[in-house]
Motif scaffolding. Structure first.
Motif, PDB file in Angstrom:
ATOM      1  N   PHE B  87      -7.575  -8.493 119.510  1.00 26.08           N
ATOM      2  CA  PHE B  87      -7.687  -7.035 119.527  1.00 26.08           C
ATOM      3  C   PHE B  87      -8.721  -6.512 120.522  1.00 26.08           C
ATOM      4  O   PHE B  87      -8.660  -5.343 120.899  1.00 26.08           O
ATOM      5  CB  PHE B  87      -8.038  -6.519 118.127  1.00 26.08           C
ATOM      6  CG  PHE B  87      -6.973  -6.782 117.098  1.00 26.08           C
ATOM      7  CD1 PHE B  87      -5.733  -6.177 117.200  1.00 26.08           C
ATOM      8  CD2 PHE B  87      -7.207  -7.643 116.028  1.00 26.08           C
ATOM      9  CE1 PHE B  87      -4.738  -6.407 116.254  1.00 26.08           C
ATOM     10  CE2 PHE B  87      -6.228  -7.876 115.072  1.00 26.08           C
ATOM     11  CZ  PHE B  87      -4.984  -7.265 115.186  1.00 26.08           C
ATOM     12  N   GLY B  88      -9.670  -7.343 120.904  1.00 27.97           N
ATOM     13  CA  GLY B  88     -10.708  -6.850 121.826  1.00 27.97           C
ATOM     14  C   GLY B  88     -11.604  -5.814 121.188  1.00 27.97           C
ATOM     15  O   GLY B  88     -11.993  -4.847 121.849  1.00 27.97           O
ATOM     16  N   GLY B  89     -11.913  -6.007 119.909  1.00 25.99           N
ATOM     17  CA  GLY B  89     -12.836  -5.086 119.237  1.00 25.99           C
ATOM     18  C   GLY B  89     -12.130  -4.196 118.228  1.00 25.99           C
ATOM     19  O   GLY B  89     -10.904  -4.177 118.119  1.00 25.99           O
ATOM     20  N   GLU B  90     -12.952  -3.440 117.485  1.00 32.12           N
ATOM     21  CA  GLU B  90     -12.411  -2.607 116.400  1.00 32.12           C
ATOM     22  C   GLU B  90     -11.517  -1.485 116.905  1.00 32.12           C
ATOM     23  O   GLU B  90     -10.529  -1.123 116.258  1.00 32.12           O
ATOM     24  CB  GLU B  90     -13.559  -2.011 115.589  1.00 32.12           C
ATOM     25  CG  GLU B  90     -14.237  -3.040 114.689  1.00 32.12           C
ATOM     26  CD  GLU B  90     -15.289  -2.404 113.781  1.00 32.12           C
ATOM     27  OE1 GLU B  90     -15.332  -1.161 113.697  1.00 32.12           O
ATOM     28  OE2 GLU B  90     -16.065  -3.166 113.174  1.00 32.12           O
ATOM     29  N   GLY B  91     -11.879  -0.917 118.048  1.00 31.18           N
ATOM     30  CA  GLY B  91     -11.043   0.153 118.601  1.00 31.18           C
ATOM     31  C   GLY B  91      -9.660  -0.374 118.956  1.00 31.18           C
ATOM     32  O   GLY B  91      -8.643   0.272 118.688  1.00 31.18           O
ATOM     33  N   GLY B  92      -9.623  -1.569 119.530  1.00 36.36           N
ATOM     34  CA  GLY B  92      -8.340  -2.167 119.893  1.00 36.36           C
ATOM     35  C   GLY B  92      -7.509  -2.512 118.667  1.00 36.36           C
ATOM     36  O   GLY B  92      -6.279  -2.402 118.683  1.00 36.36           O
ATOM     37  N   ALA B  94      -7.564  -0.854 115.842  1.00 37.92           N
ATOM     38  CA  ALA B  94      -7.008   0.413 115.350  1.00 37.92           C
ATOM     39  C   ALA B  94      -5.871   0.892 116.250  1.00 37.92           C
ATOM     40  O   ALA B  94      -4.813   1.306 115.775  1.00 37.92           O
ATOM     41  CB  ALA B  94      -8.111   1.465 115.273  1.00 37.92           C
TER      42      ALA B  94
END
Lengths: 230, 230
Positions: B87-92, B94
């Motif tokens: 995902f490359g982080g929480e933003g990704g 979401a």
């Protein structure tokens, strides 16, 4: 020193309407950065910051000048990493590009067929002439023809929001548990319509309506500070 | 111990076709996790892992069993944080939900009108009966009626990919400089069509065609290991 935010206006400076400028206003507020709006009408855009861009938004932060809403968000994220993130990581930064591409190709295209004449009508005469000429050249038809299918476009608009509607079943914001720049991208499109047009695009029982209302409440009601066109 | 991956098949076990299962296959490979496919046909899904889910994919990782492609990706990300991120982080994470919502509501809906009869035709007779009954009940019409507009759906499919096409102007993958689960979400839809149907959906000069070919090359050509239907 405040950031200078060159924002697009029509005849009424209290009703900025550009979707891309609204994305930047929300991004600046998200980062908690004070900014001063410099109001620019269509025919004065080329006078902004020595003609750096054919379009606004443009921001000046000290000696740094940046044009283009996404590049401005990138700049803010890189320059102010200790303030609330606009992307939530590299993956979110990349996927926000997808959401921008979706918003541009789906929402903006549909909204153009709804608000194009409304935009024209709120401009000063000199801007009206420019706007009509440039948009008619781009679209290959008269403004009046662009909005000929306006009622059908309004009726069909809600279905275009299905990806957002489904997303909101899983989480309250596109950004997940809190809003990110991706939310402001879509907000910008709907705020554009809200400020410039009396078209009713969302039903009140639509989760997208609720999401949009929550966007309007963000950052001390920044979006709501401009009343909807009634 | 390898992860057990319960994957959907028709009469030919060498041609798994489920879009959601392909997302999981790619996610497991992305994490570098060895897995064993357990082939499951439609009428045997309720026998998987004690009937945990009405649909596959389902994975078993030791004692942990997870159903639903997105929840499986979430599980892998959380359980194997030191392996390449999906995902490359929480933003990704979401925003991948938004891309899933877009893919489901736009691509899958269109593809259903193209491949529904093709799916039926590759199943064993018992599965064919189940598939016909369940899909006709869900769609409220006969399989043959669902694909009545097939040629028009094929012709119009490419325009639905515009958000991806525009994204690829800014970056090589939906995930940015390298692929993430969001790429596999859209890949799954197109791989479904590639494996099950002879419909030509993409022109070779389309950036989406190039992106899909690059997806097929990933992870030692995992997607390409099943030949296209010719």
């Amino acid at each position: 020193m405040s950031i200078i935010f060159h924002d697009l206006i029509g005849a009424d400076p209290a009703r900025p309407f550009s979707p891309h400028c609204w994305k930047v206003a929300m991004a600046l507020a998200h980062k908690g950065l004070p900014f001063e709006r410099n109001n620019v009408c269509f025919t004065k855009v080329l006078e902004v910051e020595g003609g750096i861009s054919k379009i606004v938004p443009v921001v000046r932060d000290g000696t740094k000048v940046v044009a283009d809403s996404f590049l401005i968000a990138d700049y803010l994220e890189q320059t102010y990493p200790d303030r609330p993130s606009l992307f939530g990581g590299e993956g979110g930064q990349a996927m926000a590009r997808f959401i921008e591409s979706w918003s541009n190709s789906t929402l903006h295209t549909a909204l153009a067929g709804i608000v194009m004449k409304d935009i024209h009508d709120v401009l000063e005469p000199e801007d009206q002439a420019y706007f009509r000429q440039s948009r008619e050249a781009r679209m290959g038809k008269k403004l009046e023809q662009i909005v000929e299918g306006r009622e059908a476009a309004i009726a069909g608009f809600s279905t275009k929001l299905m990806p957002l509607r489904l997303t909101l079943k899983a989480q309250p914001w596109i950004g997940g548990s809190s809003p990110l720049f991706a939310d402001y991208i879509v907000f910008g499109a709907l705020q554009w319509a809200r400020v410039i047009s009396s078209a009713k695009l969302l039903e009140e029982d639509d989760p997208v309506f609720d999401w949009f209302e929550r966007c309007l409440d963000l950052h001390d009601g920044l979006g709501r500070s401009v009343p909807a066109l009634s």
